[in-house]
Motif scaffolding. Structure first.
Motif, PDB file in Angstrom:
ATOM      1  N   ALA A 296       0.829  -1.201   0.000  1.00 49.39           N
ATOM      2  CA  ALA A 296       0.000   0.000   0.000  1.00 49.39           C
ATOM      3  C   ALA A 296       0.865   1.252   0.000  1.00 49.39           C
ATOM      4  CB  ALA A 296      -0.917   0.002   1.214  1.00 49.39           C
ATOM      5  N   ALA A 297       0.362   2.299  -0.645  1.00 47.22           N
ATOM      6  CA  ALA A 297       1.072   3.582  -0.659  1.00 47.22           C
ATOM      7  C   ALA A 297       1.252   4.090   0.769  1.00 47.22           C
ATOM      8  CB  ALA A 297       0.290   4.592  -1.487  1.00 47.22           C
ATOM      9  N   ALA A 298       2.361   4.759   1.000  1.00 53.74           N
ATOM     10  CA  ALA A 298       2.691   5.204   2.361  1.00 53.74           C
ATOM     11  C   ALA A 298       1.702   6.235   2.889  1.00 53.74           C
ATOM     12  CB  ALA A 298       4.102   5.782   2.380  1.00 53.74           C
ATOM     13  N   ALA A 385     -13.923   0.113  -2.429  1.00 61.61           N
ATOM     14  CA  ALA A 385     -13.109   0.774  -1.409  1.00 61.61           C
ATOM     15  C   ALA A 385     -12.338   1.915  -2.051  1.00 61.61           C
ATOM     16  CB  ALA A 385     -12.146  -0.219  -0.762  1.00 61.61           C
ATOM     17  N   ASP A 386     -12.540   3.124  -1.550  1.00 65.67           N
ATOM     18  CA  ASP A 386     -11.867   4.297  -2.102  1.00 65.67           C
ATOM     19  C   ASP A 386     -10.360   4.157  -1.955  1.00 65.67           C
ATOM     20  OD1 ASP A 386     -10.738   7.248  -1.810  1.00 65.67           O
ATOM     21  OD2 ASP A 386     -12.643   7.391  -2.874  1.00 65.67           O
ATOM     22  N   ALA A 387      -9.630   4.398  -3.060  1.00 68.60           N
ATOM     23  CA  ALA A 387      -8.179   4.221  -3.044  1.00 68.60           C
ATOM     24  C   ALA A 387      -7.492   5.190  -2.092  1.00 68.60           C
ATOM     25  CB  ALA A 387      -7.623   4.401  -4.456  1.00 68.60           C
ATOM     26  N   LEU A 388      -8.072   6.374  -1.894  1.00 66.63           N
ATOM     27  CA  LEU A 388      -7.411   7.394  -1.088  1.00 66.63           C
ATOM     28  C   LEU A 388      -7.793   7.296   0.385  1.00 66.63           C
ATOM     29  CD1 LEU A 388      -7.456   8.500  -4.090  1.00 66.63           C
ATOM     30  CD2 LEU A 388      -7.307  10.777  -3.069  1.00 66.63           C
ATOM     31  N   THR A 389      -9.063   7.021   0.657  1.00 71.94           N
ATOM     32  CA  THR A 389      -9.538   7.116   2.038  1.00 71.94           C
ATOM     33  C   THR A 389     -10.180   5.836   2.559  1.00 71.94           C
ATOM     34  OG1 THR A 389     -11.728   7.915   1.359  1.00 71.94           O
ATOM     35  CG2 THR A 389     -10.006   9.574   1.681  1.00 71.94           C
ATOM     36  N   GLY A 390     -10.324   4.826   1.726  1.00 72.11           N
ATOM     37  CA  GLY A 390     -11.070   3.633   2.107  1.00 72.11           C
ATOM     38  C   GLY A 390     -10.318   2.726   3.057  1.00 72.11           C
ATOM     39  N   CYS A 403      -2.834   0.464  -3.654  1.00 76.38           N
ATOM     40  CA  CYS A 403      -1.561  -0.101  -4.113  1.00 76.38           C
ATOM     41  C   CYS A 403      -1.333   0.259  -5.580  1.00 76.38           C
ATOM     42  CB  CYS A 403      -1.563  -1.618  -3.954  1.00 76.38           C
ATOM     43  SG  CYS A 403      -1.961  -2.225  -2.304  1.00 76.38           S
ATOM     44  N   ALA A 404      -0.134  -0.040  -6.078  1.00 79.61           N
ATOM     45  CA  ALA A 404       0.135   0.128  -7.501  1.00 79.61           C
ATOM     46  C   ALA A 404      -0.677  -0.909  -8.266  1.00 79.61           C
ATOM     47  CB  ALA A 404       1.621  -0.043  -7.789  1.00 79.61           C
ATOM     48  N   LEU A 449      -3.782   4.560  -7.983  1.00 80.96           N
ATOM     49  CA  LEU A 449      -3.806   3.525  -6.954  1.00 80.96           C
ATOM     50  C   LEU A 449      -5.018   2.612  -7.142  1.00 80.96           C
ATOM     51  CD1 LEU A 449      -2.957   5.741  -3.831  1.00 80.96           C
ATOM     52  CD2 LEU A 449      -1.377   4.323  -5.172  1.00 80.96           C
ATOM     53  N   THR A 450      -4.966   1.470  -6.506  1.00 81.61           N
ATOM     54  CA  THR A 450      -6.025   0.477  -6.661  1.00 81.61           C
ATOM     55  C   THR A 450      -7.290   0.879  -5.909  1.00 81.61           C
ATOM     56  OG1 THR A 450      -5.060  -0.774  -4.834  1.00 81.61           O
ATOM     57  CG2 THR A 450      -4.504  -1.470  -7.060  1.00 81.61           C
TER      58      THR A 450
END
Length: 474
Positions: A296-298, A385-390, A403-404, A449-450
């Protein structure tokens, strides 16, 4: 003699069941007999599911039948609770309340609850004849399922001559599969003619497959049935090609012909793969190194509050995904009210479509949780699921949110075992039918992002299943 005027009983875990089934339910140690998700938040226990099958509220009945498939026959497996539940359900078939008709999650069109319970028992009988997988628990569960077959046969037999053709077909399908039991072999000559005359010509492709497979196993000639099925498929495939060609001379004729064909009522996952291949060995995982699992993105810096802010790991809820059952506290088949209660928040946005004089809920966005719940006939069928806030949703402890996309796709492709499971949407999103999972991409400023979608079988065709607003989340 069936009393078609049996009064309804109060709803409750077992209050709506007839006395014999109620006693059987009460006399079983269900706490020692789990289903696939026993004890998980928001997932009902087996007695609650069985108690809701004859509930007064039609929505509860439909939800209960969906739960029977999701929790007790999950991914072609039986569980400790499955065989005892099958015996309880078979005891409900002669209750007049099973004559109530509705639309069920697993099949097209309307049919009675009795027909759909028989379909569930057919699926149970189909799975019970598969070879045991490694593991004592699975072998024990299959042994219990096989032990129940003679009792189920006795309770189902009377419905093979039912006046309702859908009940008759479902009962014959269940019976034909139950006759796999060596103890029932002497009954084969009694049912073989009906299997050929009724099931082999059904509009339901799964029933036709059962007829061909069982008749062949009983030593009968099925050459004509196999040829007819190939010709049927070829005609349908060719008609679809013509119907989708706007410049073809036969487009209008093909469209009219397709509209005249009876609707295939087989369960969606049966439509999605060739039944003849279901017993073929699953190929081993492709050779080559196992891809690294996605990471997952940091997340954005703590002080950043812009529109593309990515939640940090400690800010995301941790959810678990169980294919075709649910994700986190959400269970497929939930209503909007049940989801609101499970999440502890109301929807920030709700979208409806007009269906005649009625409004149908399409989706609801829950801003605090960072998810979008998508509905069909008022019940949850897909969660994005929201990629930024989910929430961070994990499969085998591996993250799927934020994730990528290429890393998530590589890992999932390598993990997928069932042939034909992987497909791609028109937008290039990978869709994994064996998981009920699609990986969409969502922009986060200069990165992508995913945005995972967790869905039921009839949502796998993303282009037709998702509302237009979902395609704008990219």
């Amino acid at each position: 003699m069936i009393n078609e005027m049996t009064p309804d009983l109060p709803d409750g875990p077992a209050g709506s069941l007839p006395p014999r089934a109620r006693a059987e339910l009460a006399g079983t140690a269900w706490e020692e007999l789990p289903h696939v998700c026993t004890g998980q938040h928001g997932v009902p226990d087996t007695p609650d599911v069985l108690g809701a099958v004859l509930a007064t509220d039609p929505a509860r009945r439909v939800r209960a039948v969906g739960d029977l498939y999701r929790l007790l026959l999950h991914q072609e497996q039986v569980f400790p609770a499955t065989a005892p539940a099958a015996l309880v359900l078979a005891g409900l078939l002669d209750d007049p309340r099973t004559l109530a008709e509705d639309r069920w999650e697993r099949r097209a069109g309307r049919r009675s609850l009795r027909a759909e319970l028989l379909n569930w028992l057919a699926s149970f009988a189909d799975i019970a004849r598969l070879d045991a997988e490694d593991g004592v628990g699975v072998a024990q569960n299959l042994a219990a399922a096989r032990t129940a077959r003679p009792i189920l046969h006795d309770r189902i037999a009377d419905f093979c001559d039912a006046a309702d053709p859908l009940v008759r077909e479902a009962a014959l399908a269940a019976t034909a599969l139950l006759l796999t039991d060596p103890a029932l072999a002497s009954s084969v000559p009694r049912y073989a003619p009906a299997v050929r005359e009724v099931l082999a010509v059904s509009a339901d492709s799964y029933y036709r497959w059962i007829a061909r497979e069982r008749l062949a196993a009983w030593g009968e000639d099925v050459t004509g049935l196999v040829t007819a099925e190939k010709e049927r498929r070829a005609a349908l495939d060719w008609a679809h090609v013509l119907a989708e060609d706007p410049f073809g001379e036969g487009q209008e004729q093909a469209i009219r012909w397709l509209e005249e064909q009876p609707e295939d009522t087989a369960a969606p996952e049966r439509l999605g793969r060739r039944c003849e291949d279901r017993t073929a060995p699953i190929p081993a995982t492709p050779h080559g190194p196992v891809p690294e699992p996605p990471v997952a993105a940091a997340g954005s810096e703590a002080h950043y509050r812009g529109p593309w802010r990515i939640a940090r790991e400690e800010e995301r809820a941790e959810w678990k995904f169980t294919p075709y059952v649910g994700v986190g506290p959400l269970h497929f088949g939930m209503t909007l009210e049940e989801i609101t209660g499970a999440l502890g928040e109301g929807p920030a946005v709700s979208s409806y479509s007009q269906q005649g004089e009625d409004q149908q809920l399409k989706y609801a966005d829950f801003a605090e949780s960072g998810i979008r719940a998508l509905f069909h006939d008022g019940r949850l069928g897909c969660v994005a699921a929201d990629a930024l806030t989910g929430p961070q949703v994990r499969l085998d402890a591996v993250p799927l949110t934020g994730c990528a996309p290429s890393h998530a796709e590589d890992w999932l492709v390598h993990r997928t075992a069932r042939p034909g499971s992987l497909a791609y949407s028109v937008a290039g999103d990978p869709v994994f039918a064996d998981l009920g999972l699609a990986i969409r991409s969502q922009r986060a400023g200069d990165v992508v992002l995913t945005r995972p979608l967790f869905l039921l079988y009839d949502w796998l065709d993303l282009w037709h299943a998702l509302p237009s607003e979902e395609w704008n989340c990219s």
